[in-house]
Design a protein around this motif. Structure first.
Motif, short mmCIF file in Angstrom:
data_model
loop_
_atom_site.label_atom_id
_atom_site.label_comp_id
_atom_site.label_asym_id
_atom_site.label_seq_id
_atom_site.Cartn_x
_atom_site.Cartn_y
_atom_site.Cartn_z
N UNK A 160 1.04 -0.92 -0.14
CA UNK A 160 -0.11 0.12 -0.46
C UNK A 160 1.01 0.89 0.08
N UNK A 161 0.54 2.35 -0.58
CA UNK A 161 0.92 3.27 -0.72
C UNK A 161 0.50 4.29 0.85
N UNK A 162 1.28 4.74 1.13
CA UNK A 162 0.97 6.53 2.68
C UNK A 162 1.48 7.12 2.13
N UNK A 163 0.09 8.00 2.98
CA UNK A 163 0.32 9.08 3.05
C UNK A 163 0.53 10.53 4.40
N UNK A 164 0.48 11.02 4.55
CA UNK A 164 0.98 11.66 5.95
C UNK A 164 1.51 12.66 5.04
N UNK A 165 1.61 13.98 7.15
CA UNK A 165 1.61 15.58 7.24
C UNK A 165 0.08 16.17 6.58
N UNK A 166 0.12 17.58 6.21
CA UNK A 166 -0.37 18.68 6.13
C UNK A 166 -0.69 18.42 4.51
N UNK A 167 -1.83 18.32 3.74
CA UNK A 167 -1.39 19.74 2.48
C UNK A 167 -2.57 18.32 1.57
N UNK A 168 -2.35 18.60 0.02
CA UNK A 168 -3.20 17.73 -0.26
C UNK A 168 -2.64 16.54 -1.58
N UNK A 169 -3.33 15.54 -1.54
CA UNK A 169 -2.71 14.29 -2.69
C UNK A 169 -3.65 13.50 -3.83
N UNK A 170 -2.95 13.94 -4.92
CA UNK A 170 -3.93 13.48 -5.89
C UNK A 170 -4.40 12.07 -6.19
N UNK A 171 -4.80 11.03 -6.50
CA UNK A 171 -5.33 9.73 -6.87
C UNK A 171 -5.79 9.38 -7.67
N UNK A 172 -5.55 8.46 -8.18
CA UNK A 172 -6.64 8.16 -9.91
C UNK A 172 -6.33 7.04 -9.39
N UNK A 173 -7.62 6.57 -9.99
CA UNK A 173 -7.94 4.39 -10.71
C UNK A 173 -8.94 4.60 -11.27
N UNK A 174 -9.37 3.53 -11.92
CA UNK A 174 -10.28 2.83 -13.17
C UNK A 174 -11.63 2.69 -12.27
#
Length: 274
Positions: A160-174
């Motif tokens: 799995x990818x893990x995102x921490x901190x503050x701010x915007x993260x952009x993800x994509x899927x099918x």
């Protein structure tokens, strides 16, 4: 500084990001589309919070000199090794606006939706491998490995990818996305292992066998199209699912090209792409 972004398009969406002077956004290699000329592009092997050692550091204390360089190199090698083991891109691309507002465009690699997640520093987000597109430099990207039993059973859910901190993260899927909270459905939902895109920290992710080792369980595995396992998501938090799995898309393309090896069962005996 909030990341100004707009997700546009339908069947194959893209994110158009407006950068303020000096603001930085980074993406996984291969997700960049376009930029204005005042936006600089730099490729690095390190994540946004790593490898940022001051230039020209002193050898006296503070971790400078050869020792600091060695620790930095080892940290970079560890990050790269994790991403290689996870099957991720080994490099990130960084984009910074210079001398005025700039624009950068990003996209995923499959026909489908994109989503901007806002992190406030209290909860991490986890996403399936290859979901990450881009994020502010204030968001940390990491790799999380599921435990042995979950990983061996789950296939797609092992890394799995893990995102921490503050701010915007952009993800994509099918395909199309749907947002669910297991708490609204008795605290637990069961999902095709390839349909999970992302979920908040606090959601317990696991894998369970489809039925028992009996006649109906074997029927589910062989003819049901799900194989032997389903993903389970428990708790109170946001979950994002996708309507199209990579395996089903690959099988559809293979069938259209006359090379379908899935056969009539579509379950345990289906052939994965690649």
């Amino acid at each position: 500084m909030t990341l100004q972004q707009e997700i546009v398009g339908n069947a194959m969406q893209m994110a158009v990001v407006s950068l303020q002077p000096g603001q930085t956004v980074y993406c996984e290699a291969g997700k960049f589309l376009f930029k204005t000329t005042n936006v600089t592009m730099e490729t690095r092997l390190t994540g946004p919070s790593n490898g940022q050692q001051p230039q020209g550091g002193s050898t006296a204390g503070g971790g400078g000199g050869m020792g600091g360089m060695l620790r930095q190199a080892m940290g970079t090698a560890m990050q790269v090794g994790q991403r290689v083991l996870a099957g991720e891109s080994i490099a990130f691309q960084y984009f910074t606006s210079q001398g005025g507002e700039g624009t950068v465009g990003f996209a995923g690699v499959l026909p489908g939706e994109m989503r901007a997640l806002e992190l406030d520093g209290t909860r991490a987000w986890f996403a399936e491998k290859d979901a990450f597109v881009a994020a502010e430099s204030t968001v940390d990207f990491g790799i999380a490995f599921q435990g042995g039993r979950t990983g061996m059973k789950g296939g797609e859910g092992f890394v799995l990818e893990k995102f921490t901190g503050r701010g915007t993260v952009i993800i994509a899927g099918a395909g199309n996305f749907i947002d669910l909270n297991p708490a609204d459905f008795g605290g637990r939902i069961e999902v095709d292992t390839g349909c999970v895109v992302a979920f908040e920290e606090g959601i317990q992710y696991g894998v369970q066998r489809v039925g028992g080792l009996n006649r109906q369980g074997l029927m589910n595995a062989v003819f049901g199209g799900e194989g032997l396992s389903l993903a389970t998501l428990e708790g109170n938090g946001r979950v994002i699912l996708q309507s199209l799995t990579i395996e089903s898309l690959a099988n559809a393309l293979k069938k259209a090209q006359g090379g379908d090896k899935q056969g009539p069962t579509g379950g345990l005996f289906s052939t994965n792409a690649g």
